[in-house]
Scaffold this motif. Structure first.
Motif, PDB file in Angstrom:
ATOM      1  N   THR A  61       0.841  -1.191   0.000  1.00  0.00           N
ATOM      2  CA  THR A  61       0.000   0.000   0.000  1.00  0.00           C
ATOM      3  C   THR A  61       0.882   1.248   0.000  1.00  0.00           C
ATOM      4  N   ILE A  62       0.270   2.362  -0.317  1.00  0.00           N
ATOM      5  CA  ILE A  62       0.996   3.635  -0.242  1.00  0.00           C
ATOM      6  C   ILE A  62       1.381   3.908   1.205  1.00  0.00           C
ATOM      7  N   GLN A  63       0.468   3.631   2.133  1.00  0.00           N
ATOM      8  CA  GLN A  63       0.749   3.891   3.545  1.00  0.00           C
ATOM      9  C   GLN A  63       1.943   3.078   4.032  1.00  0.00           C
ATOM     10  N   GLN A  64       2.111   1.861   3.570  1.00  0.00           N
ATOM     11  CA  GLN A  64       3.286   1.065   3.955  1.00  0.00           C
ATOM     12  C   GLN A  64       4.563   1.741   3.486  1.00  0.00           C
ATOM     13  N   GLY A  65       4.534   2.323   2.294  1.00  0.00           N
ATOM     14  CA  GLY A  65       5.695   3.063   1.799  1.00  0.00           C
ATOM     15  C   GLY A  65       5.984   4.283   2.656  1.00  0.00           C
ATOM     16  N   ILE A  66       4.943   5.000   3.045  1.00  0.00           N
ATOM     17  CA  ILE A  66       5.117   6.161   3.924  1.00  0.00           C
ATOM     18  C   ILE A  66       5.677   5.713   5.273  1.00  0.00           C
ATOM     19  N   ASN A  67       5.112   4.661   5.841  1.00  0.00           N
ATOM     20  CA  ASN A  67       5.561   4.175   7.153  1.00  0.00           C
ATOM     21  C   ASN A  67       7.024   3.753   7.140  1.00  0.00           C
ATOM     22  N   ALA A  68       7.489   3.215   6.017  1.00  0.00           N
ATOM     23  CA  ALA A  68       8.869   2.736   5.912  1.00  0.00           C
ATOM     24  C   ALA A  68       9.854   3.854   5.581  1.00  0.00           C
ATOM     25  N   ILE A  91      11.801   7.707   5.679  1.00  0.00           N
ATOM     26  CA  ILE A  91      12.329   8.680   6.639  1.00  0.00           C
ATOM     27  C   ILE A  91      12.368  10.040   5.947  1.00  0.00           C
ATOM     28  N   ASP A  92      12.514  11.098   6.728  1.00  0.00           N
ATOM     29  CA  ASP A  92      12.555  12.443   6.162  1.00  0.00           C
ATOM     30  C   ASP A  92      13.531  12.508   4.996  1.00  0.00           C
ATOM     31  N   GLY A  93      13.079  13.140   3.910  1.00  0.00           N
ATOM     32  CA  GLY A  93      13.899  13.291   2.718  1.00  0.00           C
ATOM     33  C   GLY A  93      13.694  12.214   1.674  1.00  0.00           C
ATOM     34  N   ASP A  94      13.000  11.136   2.017  1.00  0.00           N
ATOM     35  CA  ASP A  94      12.749  10.050   1.069  1.00  0.00           C
ATOM     36  C   ASP A  94      11.663  10.431   0.062  1.00  0.00           C
ATOM     37  N   SER A  95      11.647   9.680  -1.037  1.00  0.00           N
ATOM     38  CA  SER A  95      10.562   9.745  -2.006  1.00  0.00           C
ATOM     39  C   SER A  95       9.907   8.374  -2.081  1.00  0.00           C
ATOM     40  N   VAL A  96       8.599   8.369  -2.048  1.00  0.00           N
ATOM     41  CA  VAL A  96       7.822   7.145  -2.219  1.00  0.00           C
ATOM     42  C   VAL A  96       7.235   7.210  -3.627  1.00  0.00           C
TER      43      VAL A  96
END
Length: 168
Positions: A1-8, A10-15
């Motif tokens: 899910t998109i939320q799993q990508g967000i949860n994994a 850290i600041d500065g990342d791109s999902v």
């Protein structure tokens, strides 16, 4: 899910989100990240499936935050903000289609309370507020430090108190 990508992340990342329909609600949870689709809003959809808001950014996220390349649809919120709920945060929204969302009270498409926001090349269509005392079929915005809206279209949004759809 998109939320799993967000949860994994850290600041500065791109999902980077693949093509598809995602039946979920996403929350940035205070992370200063970019969430973007790989092929744009016609092929990457966040469908809240009658829940809502579909996108929540409410924990002091900075102007690093971006949401781009999605269609956001079918959200229903019994309070404020049908599709997108922003509080005390400064996100950037680009290349979005926000359509067919409902808020009971304020902001059928988007609700903003505080922070600074940017909307570039967004379409906000067919959103509504259903309470007779509600405002802002397109957007309800209060206490924003700055709000930039560039190359956006607003069509067929409604609320009882403000027929133009924007409450700023």
């Amino acid at each position: 899910t998109i939320q799993q990508g967000i949860n994994a992340s850290i600041d500065g990342d791109s999902v980077i989100v693949s093509v598809g329909i995602y039946y979920e609600i996403i929350n940035y949870n205070g992370k200063n990240i970019i969430v973007t689709s790989s092929f744009g809003p016609d092929s990457t959809i966040i469908d809240a499936n009658g829940m809502g808001p579909a996108v929540i950014i409410e924990n002091g996220e900075s102007s690093v935050v971006e949401l781009s390349g999605f269609t956001i649809q079918n959200a229903f919120n019994s309070a404020d903000g049908g599709a997108v709920y922003v509080a005390h945060s400064s996100p950037n929204f680009k290349d979005l289609i926000i359509h067919n969302n409902i808020s009971w009270n304020k902001g059928g498409g988007v609700y903003i309370n505080g922070g600074s926001q940017t909307f570039i090349n967004c379409q906000v269509n067919n959103n509504r507020v259903i309470d007779q005392s509600g405002n802002g079929g397109v957007m309800y915005c209060i206490h924003s430090e700055s709000l930039l809206i560039e190359d956006c279209e607003f069509n067929y949004n409604s609320s009882y108190k403000n027929f133009t759809g924007l409450y700023l």
